[in-house]
Design a protein around this motif. Structure first.
Motif, short mmCIF file in Angstrom:
data_model
loop_
_atom_site.label_atom_id
_atom_site.label_comp_id
_atom_site.label_asym_id
_atom_site.label_seq_id
_atom_site.Cartn_x
_atom_site.Cartn_y
_atom_site.Cartn_z
N LEU A 37 5.27 -5.25 33.32
CA LEU A 37 5.33 -6.31 32.31
C LEU A 37 4.52 -5.93 31.07
O LEU A 37 4.95 -6.19 29.94
N LEU A 38 3.36 -5.30 31.28
CA LEU A 38 2.57 -4.84 30.15
C LEU A 38 3.33 -3.79 29.34
O LEU A 38 3.28 -3.77 28.11
N GLY A 39 4.06 -2.93 30.05
CA GLY A 39 4.89 -1.95 29.36
C GLY A 39 5.94 -2.60 28.48
O GLY A 39 6.16 -2.20 27.34
N LEU A 40 6.59 -3.64 28.98
CA LEU A 40 7.60 -4.35 28.21
C LEU A 40 6.99 -5.08 27.01
O LEU A 40 7.56 -5.09 25.92
N ALA A 41 5.82 -5.69 27.22
CA ALA A 41 5.16 -6.41 26.13
C ALA A 41 4.75 -5.46 25.01
O ALA A 41 4.97 -5.74 23.82
N GLY A 42 4.17 -4.33 25.38
CA GLY A 42 3.78 -3.35 24.38
C GLY A 42 4.97 -2.74 23.68
O GLY A 42 4.90 -2.43 22.48
N ARG A 80 -5.28 -11.15 28.19
CA ARG A 80 -3.90 -11.58 28.27
C ARG A 80 -3.55 -12.61 27.19
O ARG A 80 -2.58 -12.43 26.44
N LEU A 81 -4.32 -13.68 27.10
CA LEU A 81 -4.01 -14.74 26.13
C LEU A 81 -4.14 -14.25 24.68
O LEU A 81 -3.26 -14.53 23.87
N PRO A 82 -5.21 -13.51 24.33
CA PRO A 82 -5.26 -12.98 22.96
C PRO A 82 -4.08 -12.09 22.61
O PRO A 82 -3.57 -12.15 21.49
N VAL A 83 -3.63 -11.26 23.55
CA VAL A 83 -2.46 -10.41 23.28
C VAL A 83 -1.24 -11.26 23.01
O VAL A 83 -0.48 -11.03 22.06
N ALA A 84 -1.01 -12.28 23.84
CA ALA A 84 0.16 -13.14 23.66
C ALA A 84 0.11 -13.86 22.31
O ALA A 84 1.12 -13.94 21.59
N VAL A 85 -1.06 -14.38 21.94
CA VAL A 85 -1.20 -15.09 20.67
C VAL A 85 -0.97 -14.15 19.50
O VAL A 85 -0.27 -14.49 18.52
N TYR A 107 -1.34 -4.76 14.20
CA TYR A 107 -2.26 -3.79 14.79
C TYR A 107 -3.31 -4.39 15.71
O TYR A 107 -3.90 -3.67 16.52
N ALA A 108 -3.59 -5.68 15.63
CA ALA A 108 -4.70 -6.24 16.41
C ALA A 108 -4.43 -6.23 17.90
O ALA A 108 -5.38 -6.17 18.70
N TYR A 109 -3.17 -6.31 18.32
CA TYR A 109 -2.88 -6.37 19.75
C TYR A 109 -3.05 -5.02 20.45
O TYR A 109 -3.30 -4.95 21.65
N LEU A 163 7.95 -11.26 19.46
CA LEU A 163 8.10 -12.62 19.98
C LEU A 163 8.45 -12.59 21.47
O LEU A 163 7.88 -13.36 22.27
N ILE A 164 9.36 -11.71 21.85
CA ILE A 164 9.69 -11.58 23.28
C ILE A 164 8.50 -11.01 24.04
O ILE A 164 8.19 -11.44 25.16
N GLY A 165 7.80 -10.05 23.43
CA GLY A 165 6.62 -9.48 24.06
C GLY A 165 5.54 -10.52 24.33
O GLY A 165 4.85 -10.46 25.36
N ALA A 166 5.39 -11.48 23.43
CA ALA A 166 4.40 -12.54 23.62
C ALA A 166 4.71 -13.37 24.87
O ALA A 166 3.81 -13.70 25.65
N VAL A 167 5.98 -13.69 25.04
CA VAL A 167 6.37 -14.47 26.23
C VAL A 167 6.13 -13.68 27.50
O VAL A 167 5.60 -14.20 28.49
N ILE A 168 6.50 -12.41 27.49
CA ILE A 168 6.31 -11.56 28.68
C ILE A 168 4.83 -11.47 29.05
O ILE A 168 4.47 -11.50 30.23
N THR A 169 3.96 -11.35 28.05
CA THR A 169 2.52 -11.21 28.31
C THR A 169 1.97 -12.37 29.12
O THR A 169 1.06 -12.19 29.95
#
Length: 406
Positions: free
Chosen positions: A222-227, A286-291, A324-326, A387-393
């Motif tokens: 899942l992290l791979g897909l989000a990134g 997790r939450l900061p990455v999604a946001v 870049y922040a994520y 946007l899709i990556g945020a949901v996956i995270t």
């Protein structure tokens, strides 16, 4: 990462580790410049070589294909040959391929050379982190890695600040010749100034890790897909923003380059700061990455509605924060999801998968813009990734005992 080998500090001045970091950073910066040169140069290359607008992204895809392959095997190669040799040989080869591309008059040869640049440039990441793990104490590595990772953003800044003026003065090939020569020069300095460190001698005795459990690790996948989604937006913007602003909104190429310079400059401060804040405040990852991914996607959508240079300049730094922040947070999350014995293999494999976003998006956005003629549609396609990556995270499970303020 292992502790600094005791022989390193006894035989070398403590200040030498900063020389190692500086050379690793310089090598990584120049290969990042080489990668980013295509964005501001692509429109001129299109006119010179007769490449259709919809096909321009294929050149960037060629680069990223080579880059993904070398990222996947970069850690193994660094452990086998040593980071000093990897930095020197790969940098020299990437620089020579850049010089050759600057003189190319054939589309087929140009595509092959772009792939070669990516193939040789992609191992700098693993080599630099290897050197940091050898030469820096555990308490110093956060700062060292933060400085090292600014190279990718600075590369984009340099390319977009310099390439448009070089093209206006003497043609697109000059930028490839100049940056290629500098890359070769830094590679030679790495050969002369960088030492692997005593810890390198033990690397070959380690058993090959069993990476099969990584393929069954739900959260790592899942992290791979989000990134992947995040880099879809980041490098899609880096690759296409110049051309889209020039062709879609009539912005002058030099001013379009300035917009991207502002966009990328913000990352130089954001990358180390965001990780430091999350660590100190105990926010987790997790939450900061999604946001941040969601924020990035929304700002991309906003950017796609703009049509004036003034507003592009205003929104560019806001977009740079999201773009870049994520990335330092997703990198830091990787070892939290796996056994420490396979943390290196996980980082290399996940980073290679993340880079697939860079491979696919350049070729995907061109046809969208060519078919619709819409600046907004192209940026909506870019925004879909983060946007899709945020949901996956949100579905990633980070072990509770791994999330602690330091």
């Amino acid at each position: 990462m292992t502790s600094v080998h005791p022989g390193v500090r006894r035989t070398t001045s403590p200040a030498y580790r900063w020389v190692v970091l500086a050379m690793s950073w310089a090598a990584f910066t120049m290969t990042s410049v080489d990668r980013s040169t295509w964005g501001p140069a692509s429109a001129a290359v299109s006119d010179s070589l007769g490449v259709p607008l919809a096909a321009l992204g294929v050149f960037a895809t060629g680069y990223y294909l080579g880059y993904v392959v070398s990222n996947a095997g970069g850690g193994v190669l660094t452990d086998w040959l040593g980071p000093r040799r990897v930095l020197a040989v790969s940098g020299a080869a990437a620089g020579l391929a850049m010089i050759a591309f600057g003189s190319s008059t054939s589309i087929a040869v140009g595509l092959a050379l772009q792939a070669a640049v990516g193939l040789f440039a992609g191992v700098d990441y693993a080599a630099g982190l290897k050197l940091i793990s050898v030469w820096f104490e555990p308490g110093e590595r956060g700062l060292a890695a933060g400085v090292f990772m600014t190279a990718t953003s600075l590369g984009t800044v340099i390319a977009n600040a310099v390439v448009p003026s070089l093209i206006a003065a003497s043609g697109w090939g000059t930028s490839y010749h100049v940056f290629g020569a500098v890359t070769v020069g830094i590679a030679l300095l790495c050969l002369l100034l960088v030492r692997n460190g005593s810890a390198q001698t033990a690397a070959g005795s380690r058993a090959m890790p069993d990476v099969r459990p990584l393929l069954r690790n739900r959260d790592l996948l899942l992290l791979g897909l989000a990134g992947f989604g995040g880099l879809w937006g980041t490098y899609g913007f880096v690759t296409w923003s110049n051309t889209l602003m020039v062709k879609g909104s009539g912005i002058d190429p030099v001013h379009a380059g300035l917009v991207v310079v502002i966009f990328a400059s913000i990352a130089i401060a954001v990358k180390p700061v965001v990780g430091w804040v999350c660590d100190r405040l105990g926010l987790g990852l997790r939450l900061p990455v999604a946001v941040l991914l969601a924020y990035f996607g929304v700002v991309l959508l906003v950017f796609g509605t703009l049509d004036s240079l003034t507003w592009f300049l205003v929104v560019a730094p806001l977009l740079g924060i999201g773009a870049y922040a994520y990335s330092p947070l997703t990198a830091a999350m990787t070892p939290l999801l796996v056994d420490s014995r396979v943390a290196g293999s996980a980082a290399g494999g996940v980073n290679a998968f993340w880079q697939l976003g860079s491979v696919i998006v350049p070729a995907a956005i061109g046809p969208v813009f060519a078919a619709t003629g819409s600046f907004a549609a192209a940026f909506a396609a870019l925004a879909a990734g983060p946007l899709i990556g945020a949901v996956i995270t949100l579905f990633i499970r980070v072990p509770a005992d791994a999330v602690r303020p330091r």
